[in-house]
Design a protein around this motif. Structure first.
Motif, PDB file in Angstrom:
ATOM      1  N   PHE A 520      -3.396  -1.364   5.576  1.00 17.14           N
ATOM      2  CA  PHE A 520      -3.443  -0.757   6.904  1.00 17.14           C
ATOM      3  C   PHE A 520      -2.134  -0.038   7.194  1.00 17.14           C
ATOM      4  CE2 PHE A 520      -2.924  -0.854  11.545  1.00 17.14           C
ATOM      5  CZ  PHE A 520      -4.049  -0.134  11.899  1.00 17.14           C
ATOM      6  N   ASP A 521      -2.219   1.289   7.257  1.00 18.27           N
ATOM      7  CA  ASP A 521      -1.038   2.109   7.509  1.00 18.27           C
ATOM      8  C   ASP A 521      -1.474   3.332   8.310  1.00 18.27           C
ATOM      9  OD1 ASP A 521       1.163   3.800   7.479  1.00 18.27           O
ATOM     10  OD2 ASP A 521       1.718   3.312   5.416  1.00 18.27           O
ATOM     11  N   ILE A 522      -1.054   3.386   9.566  1.00 23.89           N
ATOM     12  CA  ILE A 522      -1.337   4.549  10.413  1.00 23.89           C
ATOM     13  C   ILE A 522      -0.020   5.138  10.913  1.00 23.89           C
ATOM     14  CG2 ILE A 522      -3.657   3.843  11.089  1.00 23.89           C
ATOM     15  CD1 ILE A 522      -2.457   2.783  13.729  1.00 23.89           C
ATOM     16  N   PRO A 542      -6.626   4.585   5.942  1.00 23.81           N
ATOM     17  CA  PRO A 542      -5.197   4.777   6.200  1.00 23.81           C
ATOM     18  C   PRO A 542      -4.875   6.224   6.550  1.00 23.81           C
ATOM     19  CG  PRO A 542      -5.607   4.611   3.845  1.00 23.81           C
ATOM     20  CD  PRO A 542      -6.902   4.299   4.518  1.00 23.81           C
ATOM     21  N   PHE A 543      -3.851   6.381   7.389  1.00 24.04           N
ATOM     22  CA  PHE A 543      -3.365   7.689   7.808  1.00 24.04           C
ATOM     23  C   PHE A 543      -1.839   7.616   7.783  1.00 24.04           C
ATOM     24  CE2 PHE A 543      -3.284  10.968  11.487  1.00 24.04           C
ATOM     25  CZ  PHE A 543      -3.000  11.980  10.589  1.00 24.04           C
ATOM     26  N   LYS A 544      -1.284   7.783   6.591  1.00 19.72           N
ATOM     27  CA  LYS A 544       0.141   7.544   6.374  1.00 19.72           C
ATOM     28  C   LYS A 544       0.985   8.724   6.860  1.00 19.72           C
ATOM     29  CE  LYS A 544      -0.844   4.672   2.329  1.00 19.72           C
ATOM     30  NZ  LYS A 544      -0.613   4.445   0.877  1.00 19.72           N
ATOM     31  N   GLU A 547       0.860  12.578   5.710  1.00 17.89           N
ATOM     32  CA  GLU A 547      -0.422  12.933   5.119  1.00 17.89           C
ATOM     33  C   GLU A 547      -1.328  13.588   6.157  1.00 17.89           C
ATOM     34  OE1 GLU A 547      -2.235   9.574   3.293  1.00 17.89           O
ATOM     35  OE2 GLU A 547      -0.752   9.450   1.670  1.00 17.89           O
ATOM     36  N   ASN A 548      -2.331  14.292   5.668  1.00 22.21           N
ATOM     37  CA  ASN A 548      -3.336  14.880   6.542  1.00 22.21           C
ATOM     38  C   ASN A 548      -4.510  13.927   6.683  1.00 22.21           C
ATOM     39  OD1 ASN A 548      -1.990  17.383   6.962  1.00 22.21           O
ATOM     40  ND2 ASN A 548      -2.646  18.054   4.920  1.00 22.21           N
ATOM     41  N   PRO A 549      -5.228  13.993   7.791  1.00 21.57           N
ATOM     42  CA  PRO A 549      -6.400  13.114   7.966  1.00 21.57           C
ATOM     43  C   PRO A 549      -7.457  13.400   6.902  1.00 21.57           C
ATOM     44  CG  PRO A 549      -5.815  14.213  10.034  1.00 21.57           C
ATOM     45  CD  PRO A 549      -5.003  14.855   8.960  1.00 21.57           C
ATOM     46  N   ARG A 550      -8.108  12.341   6.427  1.00 16.32           N
ATOM     47  CA  ARG A 550      -9.189  12.505   5.451  1.00 16.32           C
ATOM     48  C   ARG A 550     -10.041  11.249   5.446  1.00 16.32           C
ATOM     49  NH1 ARG A 550      -7.718   9.947   0.483  1.00 16.32           N
ATOM     50  NH2 ARG A 550      -5.590   9.096   0.575  1.00 16.32           N
TER      51      ARG A 550
END
Length: 889
Positions: A520-522, A542-544, A547-550
């Motif tokens: 879990f990394d947002i 995850p949305f690190k 990074e771009n959303p995917r």
């Protein structure tokens, strides 16, 4: 008002189930609210269920808790918060941090969850904070953590549409997650070769799309999937490369699964060997398989083992983390996943960190800069309320949930709150079965008034937006908690100016010292500006940071979150042979109905949602009813050592003999005696602590009513004199079902209690024992009351609409007494489609008189089934019945 994309239209998220549907909400100048599905939201693409469609009917201020109260008397926020702070601080000083507790809810937003857990686990120093998600998804959490090392849902909703085989286990999607059900219906229509298997003791509405229904015996799921694992080995259906590269413990799991013969599996599941073989062959040959499971799996003393048995089969075939493959847990509440992510349960830390892990404890404490950190799990829900009853917990704060109704052994919960020295309840509703025991009641913001993040079942984070003013002095739950924390001396750590600041801190915590060893990394959300938070678009984690959303899937090539990064096969506990209980000859299972939600504090306000099933009921097999001398629509008593309830009998072969089904929704606010969880023993899964609500021993007997009654009234009456009652909202007033045991009761006095004074028109048949009375105020009817020795036979759907009609003429008034329209009127029958208020009789007429022989043709004629689609199964049943009749003629 029709919702468009004008300036007053807001994008937000539905507050009901875990599907997490996007909504376009619009307000009118008069203050009304209208909703449509958001066609751009990736969870629902514009679809909404009946409950979501009716959200605009639930936002009025009636029954709202508007101001803080101490001992039922209005007070100021400062007085209430000071009292809470002092009582909790005093208990901690005298008895230690474990003498206090929070019990929170999947109805809360992530920011609320975060602040509550930070205060309890990092500053008070106790893990006695649990959530009502313990009642719905704790076994999934435990199963995920045992297998994957963390609570990760591997797939996405798209996988349900891409699968060639969809196995639905203990999940009535058609009623409990209707939007996902409709996505599957559409996928199956476009790909008829797609197969659906329903594993479910009852014949639910979801069976409408099933190619195979396996009416499994209660708690037979472990045996079913252990048998599948052994069969896959026998038929060379395993993915040996995946097992060797990415897993451990396979040999032990296979040995345990291979110990039982197919005949023994048949006995434990209650399924024919031929049906087992058909199912196993289908699983063997179908690579793209998704297993969807929900409460029928989780709410069991073997819930975690059921989850493990399902996951074992996916790991053994490598059918995980790829398109159209994987085990898929469907959550029950809008933010059950968000609560799991933020450590909302008593045995977890925030951001998928573990209390048992010293490194995780250190990370958490250093990020919070807290004076302490818990080093052992707290009390899970059932044990928590036992500790309250036993005097071990001196103060409890309950937020956004109704445990007096929803927990097992619900009368024990009542007793616990009656004896607890200090009870705080934060809620939006003034009168619930739980607020009755509050020393302090705090008014919380509801849907449309509060703002923050929620996470759905596919790990997609969405935003609930504020578009309505807060009623009275209602405040956000996170604000309430932070204010108490400040008064307890922790002001520096709880100085949150708004929800966005809480969200940013939480997102930063997820990325803190996280080099990929935590799923879990947002962290990308930790830099949100106020504007970006306000305009938040759905994103899957995850949305690190950077990074771009995917969209993502987990575990395609292993990379699990265990110490060796390999998945762990599990060996379910040895099963005990099923023995017949001679004391309790029936098995009760609980569940939801289509148009109500939890304990009805929100949906009970909608007239439309009360049309379909307006009172508590029990489904009984006709053969059992005949043995018990129970007739259709009579009242029955369901009882065991824990309690008893009185509900309406609904005879149906959807349940098997010796089993009954009861919905979970009714409380003392809506019925005289239908709190189903007073019957449910507090038996829990040994790993997850989740109560078993699907396999409850009970007995049944006919309730000896001397008179049955039905009424529609403008004003809500006092019904305490009646032995049985159930009340539901209708347009212009209330609809009420009644019963009394006393044969000598005074008709006129009963009518007066219900209808009040006015111009009277009545009718009495002493031979039949029937009495009917209508009371008028000019051309308006104040109410109508019917009494009979047998269940009252009137057109209820027609009658509930008469409160809004004019009744100047004698003919109209006599039709009211008759309880049905005359030759010129229309009796639409029992409501089938709530969205458009279409009744059974209208659908039958469309089939028999207008030539509608398909679902689309019925929809084109009546609109029924064209909005949320939740009623399509029932429409199809009517089509099956009457099209067959016409063909035979």
């Amino acid at each position: 008002m029709t919702v468009g994309r004008g300036e007053n239209t807001i994008k937000t998220t539905c507050p009901y189930c875990g599907v997490g549907c996007g909504i376009l909400a619009s307000t009118s100048e008069e203050g009304g609210v209208s909703v449509l599905g958001d066609p751009e939201h990736p969870a629902n693409f514009g679809r909404l269920c009946s409950k979501g469609s009716a959200l605009g009917e639930t936002t009025d201020w009636s029954d709202r808790l508007l101001y803080p109260e101490i001992a039922g008397t209005r007070t100021h926020w400062d007085h209430a918060l000071d009292l809470i702070s002092s009582k909790f601080s005093d208990a901690i000083a005298a008895y230690g941090p474990d003498s206090v507790a929070f019990y929170i809810s999947g109805q809360l937003l992530t920011e609320d969850y975060y602040v509550a857990n930070k205060l309890m686990k990092g500053y008070i120093g106790s893990a006695n904070i649990d959530t009502n998600s313990r009642l719905c998804m704790a076994s999934s959490v435990a199963g995920h953590r045992r297998a994957f090392g963390t609570d990760t849902v591997p797939g996405t909703y798209e996988d349900l549409e891409l699968a060639d085989l969809l196995i639905l286990v203990g999940s009535n999607l058609a009623w409990c997650h209707p939007v996902l059900y409709q996505r599957i219906v559409a996928a199956k229509a476009s790909r008829p070769e797609m197969k659906v298997v329903l594993v479910e003791p009852r014949l639910t509405m979801t069976n409408d799309i099933a190619d195979i229904h396996l009416p499994i015996r209660f708690d037979g799921d472990v045996a079913l999937f252990e048998g599948l694992l052994a069969y896959l080995k026998e038929k060379n259906g395993l993915n040996e490369e995946y097992i060797a590269a990415y897993t451990t413990g396979f040999d032990a799991a296979l040995a345990a699964a291979s110990h039982y013969s197919l005949a023994e599996i048949s006995v434990e599941t209650g399924l024919e060997i031929s049906d087992l073989e058909e199912f196993y062959r289908l699983c063997l040959k179908t690579e793209k398989t998704v297993t969807v499971y929900s409460q029928g799996v989780n709410q069991s003393i073997a819930g975690t083992d059921k989850v493990s048995a399902i996951i074992n089969c996916h790991l053994a075939t490598g059918r995980i983390g790829r398109e159209g493959m994987g085990p898929f847990s469907i959550t029950g509440q809008p933010n059950a996943m968000g609560g799991r992510e933020v450590g909302g349960m008593a045995n977890m830390l925030a951001c998928h960190m573990d209390i048992e892990n010293a490194d995780h404890r250190s990370i958490t404490q250093r990020f919070w800069n807290s004076p302490m950190i818990v080093d052992k799990p707290g009390l899970k829900a059932v044990d928590l309320f036992r500790a309250i009853r036993d005097g071990e917990i001196k103060a409890v704060w309950i937020m956004g949930t109704n445990p007096v109704d929803s927990l097992p052994e619900a009368d024990l919960v009542k007793e616990a709150l009656e004896t607890c020295p200090f009870v705080v309840v934060s809620d939006i509703v003034q009168r619930t079965d739980t607020t009755a025991y509050a020393d302090v009641a705090l008014p919380s913001e509801g849907w449309g008034e509060k703002e923050g993040l929620v996470t759905n079942s596919e790990r997609r984070i969405s935003r609930q937006q504020r578009f309505l003013p807060s009623p009275g002095e209602a405040r956000a739950d996170w604000w309430q908690i932070a204010q108490v924390a400040k008064r307890m001396g922790y002001e520096y750590a709880f100085d949150f100016p708004d929800a966005a600041s809480v969200a940013r801190e939480y997102a930063a915590m997820s990325a803190f010292e996280n080099d990929g060893d935590r799923d879990f990394d947002i962290g990308a959300l930790s830099h949100m500006t106020a504007r970006e938070f306000a305009d938040f678009s759905p994103v899957q984690w995850p949305f690190k940071d950077g990074e771009n959303p995917r969209s993502t899937r987990f575990f395609t090539k292993g990379e699990f979150y265990t110490s060796d990064r390999k998945a762990r096969f599990q060996v379910p506990a040895k099963r005990n042979p099923k023995s017949f209980n001679h004391t309790y000859s029936y098995t009760l299972t609980t569940g939801r109905i289509r148009d109500q939600w939890h304990t009805m504090t929100r949906t009970g306000k909608s007239s439309r949602l009360s049309q379909h099933l307006a009172e508590p009921f029990v489904e009984i097999h006709p053969a059992d009813a005949e043995d018990l001398r129970i007739k259709e629509a009579e009242l029955v008593e369901i009882y065991n050592d824990h309690g008893s309830i009185i509900v309406r009998a609904l005879l149906t072969d959807r349940v098997s003999q010796k089993s009954v089904f009861l919905p979970m929704h009714w409380t003392d606010q809506f019925a005289s005696n239908a709190r189903i969880n007073c019957l449910v023993p507090a038996n829990t899964d040994p790993y997850s602590g989740q109560p078993a609500s699907k396999n409850v021993p009970c007995l049944i007997k006919r309730f000896t009513a001397s008179y049955y009654g039905f009424a529609v009234t403008r004003e809500k009456p006092n019904l305490s004199k009646f032995d049985y009652w159930a009340i539901a909202k209708c347009d212009g007033g209330w609809r009420i079902e009644l019963a009394i045991e006393d044969r000598t009761a005074d008709y006129a006095e009963m009518a007066k209690d219900i209808l009040g004074a006015g111009e009277i028109l009545d009718y009495q048949d002493q031979r039949k024992g029937e009495y009917r009375i209508a009371v008028f105020d000019g051309g308006d009817v104040k109410g109508v009351f019917y009494l009979s020795p047998t269940p009252v036979s009137v057109s209820r759907s027609w009658l509930v609409n008469q409160l809004c009609a004019s009744h100047e003429s004698k003919i109209s008034r006599y039709e009211l007494l008759a309880g049905r329209p005359g030759a010129e009127g229309q009796d639409i029958g029992a409501i089938v489609c709530s969205c458009f208020s279409v009744g059974r009789n209208q659908i039958v007429d469309a089939v028999t008189k207008k030539g509608c022989v398909t679902l689309p043709s019925v929809g084109g004629c009546l609109k029924a089934g064209t909005n949320c689609g939740s009623c399509r199964s029932e429409i199809q049943e009517i089509l099956n019945e009457f099209v067959v009749i016409q063909a035979a003629e």
